[in-house]
Every structure is written in C-alpha cells, then in structure tokens.
Motif scaffolding. Sequence first.
Motif, PDB file in Angstrom:
ATOM      1  N   ARG A 186       2.547  -5.774 -23.546  1.00 56.67           N
ATOM      2  CA  ARG A 186       3.653  -5.573 -22.608  1.00 56.67           C
ATOM      3  C   ARG A 186       3.262  -4.586 -21.497  1.00 56.67           C
ATOM      4  O   ARG A 186       3.649  -4.751 -20.345  1.00 56.67           O
ATOM      5  N   VAL A 187       2.500  -3.572 -21.851  1.00 55.72           N
ATOM      6  CA  VAL A 187       2.050  -2.611 -20.845  1.00 55.72           C
ATOM      7  C   VAL A 187       1.088  -3.284 -19.868  1.00 55.72           C
ATOM      8  O   VAL A 187       1.161  -3.055 -18.651  1.00 55.72           O
ATOM      9  N   LEU A 188       0.200  -4.140 -20.375  1.00 53.64           N
ATOM     10  CA  LEU A 188      -0.754  -4.829 -19.501  1.00 53.64           C
ATOM     11  C   LEU A 188      -0.040  -5.807 -18.573  1.00 53.64           C
ATOM     12  O   LEU A 188      -0.364  -5.888 -17.382  1.00 53.64           O
ATOM     13  N   TRP A 189       0.929  -6.553 -19.098  1.00 44.98           N
ATOM     14  CA  TRP A 189       1.700  -7.445 -18.236  1.00 44.98           C
ATOM     15  C   TRP A 189       2.493  -6.638 -17.205  1.00 44.98           C
ATOM     16  O   TRP A 189       2.618  -7.055 -16.047  1.00 44.98           O
ATOM     17  N   SER A 190       2.996  -5.493 -17.613  1.00 39.76           N
ATOM     18  CA  SER A 190       3.730  -4.632 -16.679  1.00 39.76           C
ATOM     19  C   SER A 190       2.818  -4.174 -15.542  1.00 39.76           C
ATOM     20  O   SER A 190       3.231  -4.133 -14.371  1.00 39.76           O
ATOM     21  N   ALA A 191       1.590  -3.808 -15.883  1.00 42.25           N
ATOM     22  CA  ALA A 191       0.638  -3.375 -14.856  1.00 42.25           C
ATOM     23  C   ALA A 191       0.346  -4.508 -13.879  1.00 42.25           C
ATOM     24  O   ALA A 191       0.214  -4.273 -12.667  1.00 42.25           O
ATOM     25  N   LEU A 192       0.272  -5.741 -14.384  1.00 37.81           N
ATOM     26  CA  LEU A 192       0.063  -6.887 -13.494  1.00 37.81           C
ATOM     27  C   LEU A 192       1.230  -7.038 -12.530  1.00 37.81           C
ATOM     28  O   LEU A 192       1.041  -7.237 -11.322  1.00 37.81           O
ATOM     29  N   GLY A 193       2.452  -6.951 -13.047  1.00 39.11           N
ATOM     30  CA  GLY A 193       3.617  -7.072 -12.179  1.00 39.11           C
ATOM     31  C   GLY A 193       3.666  -5.991 -11.118  1.00 39.11           C
ATOM     32  O   GLY A 193       3.980  -6.260  -9.942  1.00 39.11           O
ATOM     33  N   ALA A 194       3.334  -4.751 -11.503  1.00 38.23           N
ATOM     34  CA  ALA A 194       3.313  -3.662 -10.534  1.00 38.23           C
ATOM     35  C   ALA A 194       2.252  -3.895  -9.475  1.00 38.23           C
ATOM     36  O   ALA A 194       2.458  -3.599  -8.285  1.00 38.23           O
ATOM     37  N   ALA A 195       1.097  -4.435  -9.874  1.00 38.75           N
ATOM     38  CA  ALA A 195       0.033  -4.718  -8.912  1.00 38.75           C
ATOM     39  C   ALA A 195       0.468  -5.799  -7.921  1.00 38.75           C
ATOM     40  O   ALA A 195       0.190  -5.696  -6.723  1.00 38.75           O
ATOM     41  N   VAL A 196       1.153  -6.833  -8.419  1.00 36.50           N
ATOM     42  CA  VAL A 196       1.628  -7.897  -7.532  1.00 36.50           C
ATOM     43  C   VAL A 196       2.631  -7.338  -6.524  1.00 36.50           C
ATOM     44  O   VAL A 196       2.562  -7.631  -5.325  1.00 36.50           O
ATOM     45  N   LEU A 197       3.559  -6.512  -6.995  1.00 32.86           N
ATOM     46  CA  LEU A 197       4.546  -5.906  -6.089  1.00 32.86           C
ATOM     47  C   LEU A 197       3.854  -5.088  -4.999  1.00 32.86           C
ATOM     48  O   LEU A 197       4.172  -5.211  -3.813  1.00 32.86           O
ATOM     49  N   ASN A 198       2.905  -4.239  -5.401  1.00 30.75           N
ATOM     50  CA  ASN A 198       2.207  -3.406  -4.428  1.00 30.75           C
ATOM     51  C   ASN A 198       1.390  -4.240  -3.452  1.00 30.75           C
ATOM     52  O   ASN A 198       1.272  -3.898  -2.263  1.00 30.75           O
ATOM     53  N   LEU A 199       0.831  -5.354  -3.924  1.00 30.45           N
ATOM     54  CA  LEU A 199       0.066  -6.239  -3.047  1.00 30.45           C
ATOM     55  C   LEU A 199       0.974  -6.897  -2.020  1.00 30.45           C
ATOM     56  O   LEU A 199       0.611  -7.005  -0.840  1.00 30.45           O
ATOM     57  N   VAL A 200       2.152  -7.320  -2.444  1.00 25.59           N
ATOM     58  CA  VAL A 200       3.114  -7.908  -1.508  1.00 25.59           C
ATOM     59  C   VAL A 200       3.469  -6.909  -0.409  1.00 25.59           C
ATOM     60  O   VAL A 200       3.498  -7.245   0.779  1.00 25.59           O
ATOM     61  N   ILE A 201       3.718  -5.670  -0.795  1.00 26.47           N
ATOM     62  CA  ILE A 201       4.063  -4.635   0.184  1.00 26.47           C
ATOM     63  C   ILE A 201       2.873  -4.347   1.097  1.00 26.47           C
ATOM     64  O   ILE A 201       3.017  -4.246   2.320  1.00 26.47           O
ATOM     65  N   ALA A 202       1.682  -4.199   0.510  1.00 24.91           N
ATOM     66  CA  ALA A 202       0.504  -3.831   1.289  1.00 24.91           C
ATOM     67  C   ALA A 202       0.158  -4.888   2.333  1.00 24.91           C
ATOM     68  O   ALA A 202      -0.223  -4.563   3.464  1.00 24.91           O
ATOM     69  N   ILE A 203       0.308  -6.153   1.988  1.00 20.55           N
ATOM     70  CA  ILE A 203      -0.053  -7.224   2.912  1.00 20.55           C
ATOM     71  C   ILE A 203       1.004  -7.427   3.986  1.00 20.55           C
ATOM     72  O   ILE A 203       0.687  -7.656   5.156  1.00 20.55           O
ATOM     73  N   ASN A 204       2.257  -7.303   3.616  1.00 22.08           N
ATOM     74  CA  ASN A 204       3.336  -7.692   4.531  1.00 22.08           C
ATOM     75  C   ASN A 204       3.990  -6.540   5.280  1.00 22.08           C
ATOM     76  O   ASN A 204       4.608  -6.769   6.318  1.00 22.08           O
ATOM     77  N   HIS A 205       3.879  -5.310   4.774  1.00 23.20           N
ATOM     78  CA  HIS A 205       4.519  -4.179   5.460  1.00 23.20           C
ATOM     79  C   HIS A 205       3.487  -3.519   6.363  1.00 23.20           C
ATOM     80  O   HIS A 205       2.907  -2.494   6.037  1.00 23.20           O
ATOM     81  N   ARG A 206       3.249  -4.137   7.529  1.00 24.20           N
ATOM     82  CA  ARG A 206       2.236  -3.664   8.449  1.00 24.20           C
ATOM     83  C   ARG A 206       2.844  -3.468   9.825  1.00 24.20           C
ATOM     84  O   ARG A 206       3.185  -4.426  10.522  1.00 24.20           O
ATOM     85  N   ARG A 207       2.981  -2.217  10.251  1.00 29.27           N
ATOM     86  CA  ARG A 207       3.578  -1.949  11.556  1.00 29.27           C
ATOM     87  C   ARG A 207       2.655  -2.361  12.703  1.00 29.27           C
ATOM     88  O   ARG A 207       3.103  -2.540  13.817  1.00 29.27           O
ATOM     89  N   ASP A 208       1.346  -2.501  12.420  1.00 33.40           N
ATOM     90  CA  ASP A 208       0.439  -2.945  13.466  1.00 33.40           C
ATOM     91  C   ASP A 208       0.512  -4.446  13.691  1.00 33.40           C
ATOM     92  O   ASP A 208      -0.056  -4.963  14.650  1.00 33.40           O
ATOM     93  N   ARG A 209       1.211  -5.167  12.803  1.00 28.64           N
ATOM     94  CA  ARG A 209       1.344  -6.611  12.949  1.00 28.64           C
ATOM     95  C   ARG A 209       2.777  -7.037  13.247  1.00 28.64           C
ATOM     96  O   ARG A 209       2.993  -8.021  13.948  1.00 28.64           O
ATOM     97  N   TYR A 210       3.732  -6.320  12.664  1.00 29.10           N
ATOM     98  CA  TYR A 210       5.122  -6.734  12.778  1.00 29.10           C
ATOM     99  C   TYR A 210       5.906  -5.679  13.543  1.00 29.10           C
ATOM    100  O   TYR A 210       5.785  -4.497  13.274  1.00 29.10           O
ATOM    101  N   ILE A 211       6.708  -6.126  14.492  1.00 26.04           N
ATOM    102  CA  ILE A 211       7.410  -5.186  15.357  1.00 26.04           C
ATOM    103  C   ILE A 211       8.822  -4.930  14.873  1.00 26.04           C
ATOM    104  O   ILE A 211       9.516  -4.081  15.406  1.00 26.04           O
ATOM    105  N   VAL A 212       9.299  -5.691  13.900  1.00 24.06           N
ATOM    106  CA  VAL A 212      10.625  -5.450  13.331  1.00 24.06           C
ATOM    107  C   VAL A 212      10.519  -5.535  11.820  1.00 24.06           C
ATOM    108  O   VAL A 212       9.578  -6.066  11.295  1.00 24.06           O
TER     109      VAL A 212
END
Length: 212
Positions: A186-212
């Motif tokens: 359960r801890v390992l699956w939890s770590a995977l989910g946290a990594a996916v969430l952080n990856l979604v944020i890291a790729i899509n939350h970019r002020r140099d690409r998105y103006i809004v």
Amino acid sequence: MNSATPTAPDSPALPQPHPHSRLEDAQGIAFGAVMAAFGALLLGSAGLITGQLAGLALLISQATGWGFGPVYLVLSLPFYGFGYRRMGLGFLRRTIAAVLLMVVASMLLPKLISFDSLHPGAAALLAGFVSGSGLLALFRHRTSLGGIGAVALDLQDRLGVKAGWVQMGFDAVLFAVALMLLPLDRVLWSALGAAVLNLVIAINHRRDRYIV
C-alpha cells in the motif's frame, strides 16, 4: 557588400492574459475542490495515502476512522497565516472557500459513490490524475488547498531553505510513518500515486508556457 547580420522579423506579440471573472473563478475553485475530494476518496477506498497535508490527513483518517475532510480541515488551520502573509487576503479567502468545498464534497461523495472492486494500482493512478487536474484548476484561479507548501515557501524566504527540500523532507517522514502503519504494497502504490500527481503538476503548471 553589407556584412551586417540580417535581423529576424519581429516575433508576434504574445496575447495578454485576461483576468478570470468571478463566475470563472467560482467554477474553477469548485472543480478543483471536488476533484481533490474525489482523489482522496479513491485513495482512502484503496487504503492508500499521498504526500503533503492530504497524505497526513488520510493516514490519520485510516488509523482512527475519522473522516478525511474534517481531519484535513483541522490540520490546515495553522497554515492559513503563512498563505495570507505570502499571497494576501484574496488568496486566503479563495483558499478557505476551496478547503471548505473539498471538506463538504469529501463527506458527501462516500454516500454517493462506492467501489465493489478497486485495485490499489488503479486507485493510485486515477487519484494522481484527478487530484493533479484539480490542483491545476485551483492554481490557475490563484487558489490552493493550503498546507505544507505555504510553510515551505515562507521558510525559503526567511531562512534560505529550499522549499522543495522542505516538502520532500515532510513527505519522507510521512511515508516512513506510513511504513509502520500500512502494508508495504500500500505504501508503494501510494508513492506511485504521489509521483503521478507531482508529474501532472510539473508538466502542466508552467508559467513560461501558459499565460492563464
């Protein structure tokens, strides 16, 4: 012969961002809060956690049987002062509204949705995706769900400690405690989910690409 280097034509000007209307802010905050609550429901139903304050709230909820939403609300209270100091009163108001909406949604969703079969891997991936999209919506509308991030930024400003290291340190302690309370898988699956969430944020939350 002219030896001057030819100049490239002027690049087209980027469009200027338009501020969101109050209605747009309201729907963005509602979407983000409900998606965060749904992500927590997926994780809690599979016996998983995630990082940051939501992960601590899930761990306490699973250990005590208390509802995730009320636990998160109580845990988040000490952090609002940090958000106000960094971002101002408007940000604080929107954040409180988002947290309250998430708490209400997290209390209602278990009465409306249940899972006869939910693989922890599927729960981890789906929670990472939906929670990530919810947080993106909140960020785009100058809102958050409070928590460790505000403290990390404040420590970075005052003490020079990198915010990312503070957040990583908190998550390291959180998952170490989880290893003592939850099965290893359960801890390992939890770590995977946290990594996916952080990856979604890291790729899509970019002020140099998105103006809004």
